[in-house]
Design an enzyme around this catalytic site. Sequence first.
Site, PDB file in Angstrom:
ATOM      1  N   CYS A 385      53.232 -56.318 -97.757  1.00  0.00           N
ATOM      2  CA  CYS A 385      52.703 -57.503 -97.082  1.00  0.00           C
ATOM      3  C   CYS A 385      51.712 -58.244 -97.990  1.00  0.00           C
ATOM      4  O   CYS A 385      52.144 -58.848 -98.957  1.00  0.00           O
ATOM      5  CB  CYS A 385      52.122 -57.135 -95.732  1.00  0.00           C
ATOM      6  SG  CYS A 385      52.262 -58.494 -94.566  1.00  0.00           S
ATOM      7  N   HIS A 511      56.593 -54.420 -93.308  1.00  0.00           N
ATOM      8  CA  HIS A 511      55.854 -53.152 -93.389  1.00  0.00           C
ATOM      9  C   HIS A 511      56.806 -51.968 -93.244  1.00  0.00           C
ATOM     10  O   HIS A 511      57.084 -51.536 -92.117  1.00  0.00           O
ATOM     11  CB  HIS A 511      54.828 -53.071 -92.251  1.00  0.00           C
ATOM     12  CG  HIS A 511      53.689 -54.016 -92.376  1.00  0.00           C
ATOM     13  ND1 HIS A 511      52.462 -53.635 -92.845  1.00  0.00           N
ATOM     14  CD2 HIS A 511      53.599 -55.333 -92.090  1.00  0.00           C
ATOM     15  CE1 HIS A 511      51.648 -54.685 -92.844  1.00  0.00           C
ATOM     16  NE2 HIS A 511      52.315 -55.728 -92.389  1.00  0.00           N
ATOM     17  N   GLU A 513      56.195 -48.955 -93.709  1.00  0.00           N
ATOM     18  CA  GLU A 513      55.490 -47.748 -93.230  1.00  0.00           C
ATOM     19  C   GLU A 513      55.616 -47.527 -91.724  1.00  0.00           C
ATOM     20  O   GLU A 513      55.480 -46.404 -91.255  1.00  0.00           O
ATOM     21  CB  GLU A 513      54.012 -47.795 -93.647  1.00  0.00           C
ATOM     22  CG  GLU A 513      53.110 -48.785 -92.908  1.00  0.00           C
ATOM     23  CD  GLU A 513      53.111 -50.194 -93.498  1.00  0.00           C
ATOM     24  OE1 GLU A 513      54.071 -50.542 -94.216  1.00  0.00           O
ATOM     25  OE2 GLU A 513      52.154 -50.952 -93.225  1.00  0.00           O
TER      26      GLU A 513
HETATM   27  N1  GLN Z   1      47.119 -61.865 -94.611  1.00  0.00           N
HETATM   28  C1  GLN Z   1      48.520 -61.925 -94.930  1.00  0.00           C
HETATM   29  C2  GLN Z   1      49.279 -62.779 -93.927  1.00  0.00           C
HETATM   30  O1  GLN Z   1      48.836 -62.975 -92.810  1.00  0.00           O
HETATM   31  C3  GLN Z   1      49.120 -60.539 -95.045  1.00  0.00           C
HETATM   32  C4  GLN Z   1      49.080 -59.755 -93.783  1.00  0.00           C
HETATM   33  C5  GLN Z   1      49.345 -58.283 -93.967  1.00  0.00           C
HETATM   34  O2  GLN Z   1      49.179 -57.755 -95.063  1.00  0.00           O
HETATM   35  N2  GLN Z   1      49.676 -57.598 -92.906  1.00  0.00           N
HETATM   36  O3  GLN Z   1      50.351 -63.249 -94.229  1.00  0.00           O
END
Ligand code: GLN
Length: 540
Positions: A385, A511, A513
């Site tokens: 992310c 994600h 995970e």
């Molecule tokens: N802050 C980033 C976004 O909102 C990444 C979010 C995250 O890593 N979950 O796109």
Amino acid sequence: MASSTKYIFITGGVTSSLGKGIIAASLAKLLQSRGFSVTIQKFDPYLNIDPGTLNPYEHGECYVTEDGAETDLDLGHYERFLNVSTTQDNNVTTGRIYNNVITKERKGEYLGKTVQVIPHITDEIKSNFYKLGESGKYDVIITEIGGCVGDIESLPFIEAVRQVRWDLGSNNFLVVHLTLIPYLSAAKELKTKPTQHSVKQLLEAGIQPDILVCRTEHHLPMDVKKKLALFCNVQLNCVIEAMDAESIYDVPLLMKKEKLDERVMAKLKLSTKTNTELEQWKDFLGRLKNPTQEVQIGLIGKYVSLPDAYKSIIESFTHAGAALECKVNLHLISSEEINKDNVEKKLEGLDGILVAPGFGERGLEGKIETVKFARTKGLPFLGICLGMQVAVIEFARNILGLEKANSTEMDPNTPDPVIALMEEQKNIVQMGGTMRLGSYPCELTKGTKSFTAYGKVRINERHRHRYEFNDKYLKPMEKHGMIAAGINPDTNLVEIVELKNHPFFVGTQFHPEYRSTVLNAHPLFLRFIKATIDNKTSDI
Ligand code: GLN
């Protein structure tokens, strides 16, 4: 209410952090291994509608379900232990309950009645207790009540549990109370008084616990068990010892040894459907405890002082490491402490690097230096992310020469917004529950490392972010070796970037995970660990 579904409620006493989630997941696992279909739900006493707006320092990681609920991290344990998905309905907060009741009141649904905690709030809690059971899919529903008995904010939940006994009848209802038996080293004694008091509080609320699960650092001698049984009004064989375990994954077997599942089944008049004896689970534990090799992995993020903030990532490494019989030594390093001058020193000795998800500007430069280090040294890299977004920013700055490239999250006026807001996110003012959340499809490009990892083209992964890879920069990036290895087939959004000439450099907008479980280690984590092992051995 006639019901064939059995309901088990888990309350906690004496102190928080006793591991109700792990006990709930372990009991569920044991019942699942006997052929029952089980789910777990968590009721949290705080007023946030969900934990999505909570700082990770407050409450650890925010877990995300397939259907896009932002939930307590215990739901991660439930999924990892049971290998089944949870939903929006598996995590309910006091905030959600009040929100529902107030919304109904505004619609006039209470027909002029005075709206009160009892019965309106407790009725709303009860209807949420029963929601998952209404599908008819489950033999057993375990409900974990967050917090401790005696907390002001959990009173309505406790009162609702008291009422449920009469709705369901005693063969369908059971309360397990998790408590602590402290050891006073000066007196060399285990003390039962705090447990007696917490059970007294439950009794005052009209709830008699059926089973006590006692967290302890020392074995409970028979006289201590007898005392607990006598004063807490439970059967002697329902005082269950829960010794501190080496790993959370030992707990199901420890609870089996203590016959927690048998006591529960006897009380609920259940008999075993099929018995798997947890063979796969034991196989996993065998591999976890007998590694044949080890690697050093750096987890770079800004919330490292609270490892719970990265719970699912840490557990994903455990699953993948066990599958490969490799001990993964994780080094949590604060991105705020990394800079151009010390990056080599800070990351020295690592075999692989993961740059974590996150929000906001703090620690960003440290992450960029970390990515550059992994890219230029050929060190296996996984960016998740924000970690992927940083990989894109680093590449744009240092390879494409776009010095001020950034995400508009960090610099709204950047001349090169390589990561930017999607159109539909631009007008959002409400923060809670409005990110891109939950499962979305992704199509992998053949011949990439991601494709090799998954072994198929079409995958689904969970998201939690607002910002996206800006398509405008894809062509120049691909020309210089950073390719899109995965694309959302419906929206064309880039979901995975990879470097072509690198042993393993993968960044995912989603994600991975959240989908790793004990029995199904995640393909990307497996591949990442495999790459670190290979990379390490090729260095020797
Ligand atoms: N802050 C980033 C976004 O909102 C990444 C979010 C995250 O890593 N979950 O796109």
